[in-house]
Write an enzyme that holds these catalytic residues in place. Structure first.
Site, PDB file in Angstrom:
ATOM      1  N   LYS A  33      10.223  53.225   1.207  1.00  0.00           N
ATOM      2  CA  LYS A  33       9.797  53.409  -0.186  1.00  0.00           C
ATOM      3  C   LYS A  33       8.458  54.148  -0.257  1.00  0.00           C
ATOM      4  CE  LYS A  33       7.640  48.862  -0.284  1.00  0.00           C
ATOM      5  NZ  LYS A  33       7.845  47.439  -0.545  1.00  0.00           N
ATOM      6  N   ARG A 118       7.725  36.785  -8.408  1.00  0.00           N
ATOM      7  CA  ARG A 118       7.510  38.163  -8.846  1.00  0.00           C
ATOM      8  C   ARG A 118       8.843  38.702  -9.350  1.00  0.00           C
ATOM      9  NH1 ARG A 118       5.601  42.771  -4.576  1.00  0.00           N
ATOM     10  NH2 ARG A 118       7.680  42.268  -3.795  1.00  0.00           N
ATOM     11  N   TYR A 249     -22.120  66.147  -4.639  1.00  0.00           N
ATOM     12  CA  TYR A 249     -22.356  65.485  -5.925  1.00  0.00           C
ATOM     13  C   TYR A 249     -23.413  64.391  -5.806  1.00  0.00           C
ATOM     14  CZ  TYR A 249     -18.316  67.651  -8.187  1.00  0.00           C
ATOM     15  OH  TYR A 249     -17.439  68.525  -8.737  1.00  0.00           O
ATOM     16  N   MET A 295     -13.162  65.838  -4.979  1.00  0.00           N
ATOM     17  CA  MET A 295     -11.719  65.829  -5.236  1.00  0.00           C
ATOM     18  C   MET A 295     -10.942  66.557  -4.148  1.00  0.00           C
ATOM     19  SD  MET A 295      -9.631  66.984  -8.636  1.00  0.00           S
ATOM     20  CE  MET A 295     -10.623  66.024  -9.755  1.00  0.00           C
TER      21      MET A 295
END
Ligand SMILES: *Cc1c(COP(=O)(O)O)cnc(C)c1O
Length: 340
Positions: A33, A118, A249, A295
């Site tokens: 998954k 769950r 930054y 980023m």
């Protein structure tokens, strides 16, 4: 370009340990998954099939369709919209109300709640689930549950096993009453599998151990697994940072002496979770990440063309106060995967 290398030898090493512990390759369903925990769905699926694994577990129909040709049994954990279906697919039923979403004549594994609260039906809903599914001509090919605490030193594991035993008993009763085949039973994820000394269920659903990690308490006799994934970044630019100049930054890193620094093409936009000045991370070859991760870039105190950013995510998981699962799963599917 940044890339992710997948170490086939390490993957096969892990699959060997896992299938030996489970009893055979047939008793292993590899959990693929979320892009194979960020490793690359098709790449890992192809390698697992080459190794001889026959069963896979995915989250969605889309994932199942991508790997359909590679496995003869695919459990789909969480899909509500089946616009198409294949007979190698087995659909997890997470609650009674989802019976209406299931295609007629399909295969279903009923998920039963043994204490995690769950997903899954409760034990007293088993009869109703069977009746509802049979009305749609659905074949119940499995009954399963999930552990909430198999990785920590707690008795929950034994409690849930006892609950699952009772569920098995009831399912066998229902099947005998209705002359149905007994479904396969499975309850173990990676950590639960390795807590069994004589694993005797039909198969285990093994995710994280495949990729070389186990979050299990150190008190357990953990197998020697090897990380499959390493992340490599390529240099974009190099400069000399003069003493007193700051980088990135927030200008949070300041050179205490003249030094060579380079920018590499990986950042939090690629899923490499952001690190800042309060954390300290050093690559396997000893290069320090300087200042904040941006980023699409990060800076290191080197000018090497290509750098291994990590080849084991345990350290990063610790720094980020999370688990190995999250570090690999967030890696962008856009990054090129290479098998070596
Ligand atoms: C993700 C998942 C697994 C695999 O768990 P690991 O701890 O990675 O082995 C097994 N079963 C279910 C239902 C899951 O959602």
């Amino acid at each position: 370009m940044a890339k992710i290398l997948l170490n086939k030898k390490n993957l096969f090493h892990n699959l060997n340990i896992i299938s030996e512990h489970a009893g055979s390759k047939e008793k292993v369903a590899v959990v693929l998954k979320d892009n194979a925990y960020g490793h690359g769905l098709v790449e890992i699926a192809t390698l697992c099939a080459e190794f001889g694994i026959k069963k896979a577990v995915v989250r969605t129909l889309k994932e199942a369709l991508h790997i359909k040709e590679l496995f003869n049994n695919i459990l789909i954990l969480a899909e509500s919209n089946f616009h198409t279906y294949s007979h190698s697919f087995h659909i997890a039923l997470n609650s009674l109300e989802n019976i209406s979403n299931l295609p007629n004549n399909s295969n279903v594994h009923i998920k039963v709640d043994t204490g995690m609260h769950r997903n899954g039906i409760c034990i007293d809903e088993l009869e109703e689930a069977y009746t509802g599914l049979l009305k749609k001509n659905i074949k119940i090919t499995g009954v399963f549950t999930h552990h909430r605490n198999a990785d920590t030193l707690s008795t929950d594991f034994f409690w849930q096993n006892e609950n699952f035993k009772e569920i098995k008993r009831r399912v066998v009763n229902i099947c005998e009453k209705l002359s149905l085949d007994i479904p396969s039973f499975h309850s173990c994820n990676s950590s639960a599998l390795f807590r069994h000394n004589n694993f005797n269920e039909d198969f285990a659903r093994v995710g994280i151990a495949t990729y070389g990690y186990l979050e299990t308490d150190k008190t357990y006799n953990n197998p020697e697994l090897k990380p499959v994934l390493s992340m490599w970044a390529e240099k974009m630019s190099t400069r000399e940072l003069k003493q007193g100049q700051s980088l990135g930054y927030g200008a949070t890193f300041t050179a205490s002496k003249d030094m060579i620094v380079s920018t590499y093409d990986i950042g939090y936009g690629d899923g490499f979770l952001r690190l800042n000045e309060r954390q300290s991370y050093t690559t396997p070859k000893g290069h320090k990440i300087l200042g904040r991760v941006s980023m699409d870039n990060l800076s290191l105190d080197t000018d090497e063309k290509e750098v291994c950013i990590f080849d084991n995510v345990q350290e990063l998981a610790k720094i980020q106060d999370t688990i190995t699962y999250e570090i690999t799963t967030t890696l962008s599917s856009e990054i090129k995967r290479e098998i070596k």
